[in-house]
Write an enzyme that holds these catalytic residues in place. Sequence first.
Site, PDB file in Angstrom:
ATOM      1  N   GLU A 209       0.882  -1.176   0.000  1.00 29.78           N
ATOM      2  CA  GLU A 209       0.000   0.000   0.000  1.00 29.78           C
ATOM      3  C   GLU A 209       0.915   1.219   0.000  1.00 29.78           C
ATOM      4  O   GLU A 209       1.452   1.595   1.047  1.00 29.78           O
ATOM      5  CB  GLU A 209      -0.898  -0.014   1.246  1.00 29.78           C
ATOM      6  CG  GLU A 209      -1.889  -1.169   1.297  1.00 29.78           C
ATOM      7  CD  GLU A 209      -3.102  -0.951   0.411  1.00 29.78           C
ATOM      8  OE1 GLU A 209      -3.398   0.217   0.085  1.00 29.78           O
ATOM      9  OE2 GLU A 209      -3.743  -1.940   0.028  1.00 29.78           O
ATOM     10  N   CYS A 243      -2.243   9.677   2.702  1.00 32.49           N
ATOM     11  CA  CYS A 243      -1.743   9.096   1.441  1.00 32.49           C
ATOM     12  C   CYS A 243      -2.628   9.454   0.254  1.00 32.49           C
ATOM     13  O   CYS A 243      -2.143   9.553  -0.863  1.00 32.49           O
ATOM     14  CB  CYS A 243      -1.620   7.589   1.569  1.00 32.49           C
ATOM     15  SG  CYS A 243      -3.156   6.782   2.024  1.00 32.49           S
TER      16      CYS A 243
HETATM   17  P1  NAD Z   1       8.226   4.708   5.152  1.00 35.47           P
HETATM   18  O1  NAD Z   1       8.269   3.914   3.893  1.00 35.47           O
HETATM   19  O2  NAD Z   1       9.380   5.563   5.487  1.00 35.47           O
HETATM   20  O3  NAD Z   1       8.038   3.740   6.414  1.00 35.47           O
HETATM   21  C1  NAD Z   1       7.021   2.775   6.496  1.00 35.47           C
HETATM   22  C2  NAD Z   1       7.479   1.617   7.345  1.00 35.47           C
HETATM   23  O4  NAD Z   1       8.604   0.992   6.743  1.00 35.47           O
HETATM   24  C3  NAD Z   1       7.905   2.000   8.764  1.00 35.47           C
HETATM   25  O5  NAD Z   1       7.329   1.081   9.670  1.00 35.47           O
HETATM   26  C4  NAD Z   1       9.414   1.901   8.740  1.00 35.47           C
HETATM   27  O6  NAD Z   1       9.943   1.466   9.961  1.00 35.47           O
HETATM   28  C5  NAD Z   1       9.670   0.868   7.666  1.00 35.47           C
HETATM   29  N1  NAD Z   1      10.931   1.130   6.935  1.00 35.47           N
HETATM   30  C6  NAD Z   1      11.440   2.350   6.587  1.00 35.47           C
HETATM   31  N2  NAD Z   1      12.577   2.210   5.883  1.00 35.47           N
HETATM   32  C7  NAD Z   1      12.809   0.880   5.780  1.00 35.47           C
HETATM   33  C8  NAD Z   1      13.842   0.095   5.151  1.00 35.47           C
HETATM   34  N3  NAD Z   1      14.865   0.654   4.525  1.00 35.47           N
HETATM   35  N4  NAD Z   1      13.748  -1.254   5.234  1.00 35.47           N
HETATM   36  C9  NAD Z   1      12.711  -1.841   5.861  1.00 35.47           C
HETATM   37  N5  NAD Z   1      11.714  -1.151   6.486  1.00 35.47           N
HETATM   38  C10 NAD Z   1      11.759   0.183   6.441  1.00 35.47           C
HETATM   39  O7  NAD Z   1       6.883   5.524   5.053  1.00 35.47           O
HETATM   40  P2  NAD Z   1       6.357   6.620   6.048  1.00 35.47           P
HETATM   41  O8  NAD Z   1       7.203   7.836   5.941  1.00 35.47           O
HETATM   42  O9  NAD Z   1       6.136   6.030   7.401  1.00 35.47           O
HETATM   43  O10 NAD Z   1       4.901   6.933   5.427  1.00 35.47           O
HETATM   44  C11 NAD Z   1       4.704   7.845   4.404  1.00 35.47           C
HETATM   45  C12 NAD Z   1       4.470   7.159   3.088  1.00 35.47           C
HETATM   46  O11 NAD Z   1       3.491   6.149   3.209  1.00 35.47           O
HETATM   47  C13 NAD Z   1       3.932   8.116   2.032  1.00 35.47           C
HETATM   48  O12 NAD Z   1       4.561   7.846   0.801  1.00 35.47           O
HETATM   49  C14 NAD Z   1       2.459   7.770   1.957  1.00 35.47           C
HETATM   50  O13 NAD Z   1       1.845   8.074   0.729  1.00 35.47           O
HETATM   51  C15 NAD Z   1       2.493   6.307   2.203  1.00 35.47           C
HETATM   52  N6  NAD Z   1       1.216   5.834   2.717  1.00 35.47           N
HETATM   53  C16 NAD Z   1       0.458   5.017   1.942  1.00 35.47           C
HETATM   54  C17 NAD Z   1      -0.780   4.602   2.414  1.00 35.47           C
HETATM   55  C18 NAD Z   1      -1.669   3.702   1.612  1.00 35.47           C
HETATM   56  O14 NAD Z   1      -2.653   3.227   2.169  1.00 35.47           O
HETATM   57  N7  NAD Z   1      -1.396   3.447   0.350  1.00 35.47           N
HETATM   58  C19 NAD Z   1      -1.216   5.020   3.667  1.00 35.47           C
HETATM   59  C20 NAD Z   1      -0.397   5.848   4.418  1.00 35.47           C
HETATM   60  C21 NAD Z   1       0.820   6.250   3.932  1.00 35.47           C
END
Ligand code: NAD
Length: 457
Positions: A209, A243
């Site tokens: 997602e 998002c």
């Molecule tokens: P992110 O990708 O930085 O982090 C998400 C999760 O991934 C966290 O739990 C984090 O600990 C983990 N993570 C981060 N880097 C990692 C790595 N290198 N390896 C493994 N795990 C890792 O995202 P964010 O900043 O928390 O959220 C914002 C993003 O999420 C935006 O792009 C937004 O559009 C998207 N989002 C999408 C939805 C949806 O339903 N499609 C909903 C909310 C947010």
Amino acid sequence: MNIQEVVLAQKEFFNSGETLSLEYRIDRLKKLRDVIENNIDLIHEALKADLKKPLFEAFTAETMFVINEINKVLKNLKRWMKPKKVSPPKVHLPVECLIRPEPYGTIFIISPWNYPFQLLISPLVGALAAGNTVILKPSELAPNVSKVVNKLISDNFPKEEIAVIEGGPDETNAVIDSNVDYIFYTGSTSVGRIIYQRAAKFLTPVTLELGGKSPCVIQDVKSLKLITKRIVWGKFMNAGQTCIAPDYILMPEKYKDDFIKYFKKHVESFYGENPHLSKDYSRIISRRHYERLKGFLGDVKVHSGGNVNDDDLYIEPTLVECEDSSPLLQEEIFGPILPIVKSESLDHSIQYIKARPKPLALYNFSNLKSNHDKIIAHTSSGGVCLNDTLLQITADHLPFGGVGDSGLGAYHGKFSFNTFSHQKSIMKRSFKFDVPLRYPPFPKNLKLIKLLLKKLG
Ligand code: NAD
């Protein structure tokens, strides 16, 4: 228990078969609902501490959202679990064909920080409904919610059923490398790619997602005042950290002055003359994200807003115009800045959208049905909402998910149950009748083969 031990304990418990029955699943879901309802204030306080989330948004978009999801599942689960009969191939009669949803096993749910409770617990509901054990990885950027969820789950569920692993990339990677049975990831597209690659080692199935830039098209409209109101509402909920928030506006020059006028009016009526003082306006999650957003404001023409406060990571609801090459129009904004892009025709807007990665949401405002039909037919996006913003996520019977760069797979309601269930196909033959044709020696004449198969089929 270390991470590997948690995964092993969950696999062992899953293999005991206890999670398979309807009664077990209903019991777990009711318990989860009780835990949320009995600790709702604690959850709301954690959301306030992490994001300054207003109580109304915390309740409607986080806790109540999840409780509604549980209630929906409880009403329908018995029906969803039933194997579904499908038409069998007549050539093999007597025969029965069934699709039986079966749980994958141990599910790993990774969540972001923007709706840190909903985006962690809503997939949990689907995973439990489908009869799985679950490991939850809350976002480290929402530490208060992460802590509260860890405590509530650890106090109420044994680790072999539901476990919480707090932390960041290292902990996430350790769980993936322990060979779980399914990964449900919500977050950025760039990290989604990393997760997908890591999952490939064990061929672990994934739902991704993801995010991206959700366009908002205005063309051939009569009620610009109401349209602007709906956009301002959808854009500035959670300070733009949603998002599916409208990322940018595509509209003709002739609407611009009125749009700016109504934008100012609605921001003031929602958040007062100084939104910094409003109890209904959130803050940016972290200094890194705050600096990133502040940096966007360097080289743009500000039509409204633009004030920031370093002390409490505040960015005012802001309307801007900028060059196409500006980072604001290249990267996902994910904050309270809204750029206007001039677009004189629907065809131009469609081309603009098609030249970029497929969005998670597409918003089209128009009084012409032909405009709606055209943009739906000629663009691809996770979902579409016509004449409003964000509300598509509240529709129980619509799948929620992206396409292309905005994601892979979908969930909510029955779609969650399906996502967390393998659809096992089952064919049951009878011993009553046996067509000799399939056994060698075969007929050698093609005409005869066709005739015989036609008679059977
Ligand atoms: P992110 O990708 O930085 O982090 C998400 C999760 O991934 C966290 O739990 C984090 O600990 C983990 N993570 C981060 N880097 C990692 C790595 N290198 N390896 C493994 N795990 C890792 O995202 P964010 O900043 O928390 O959220 C914002 C993003 O999420 C935006 O792009 C937004 O559009 C998207 N989002 C999408 C939805 C949806 O339903 N499609 C909903 C909310 C947010």
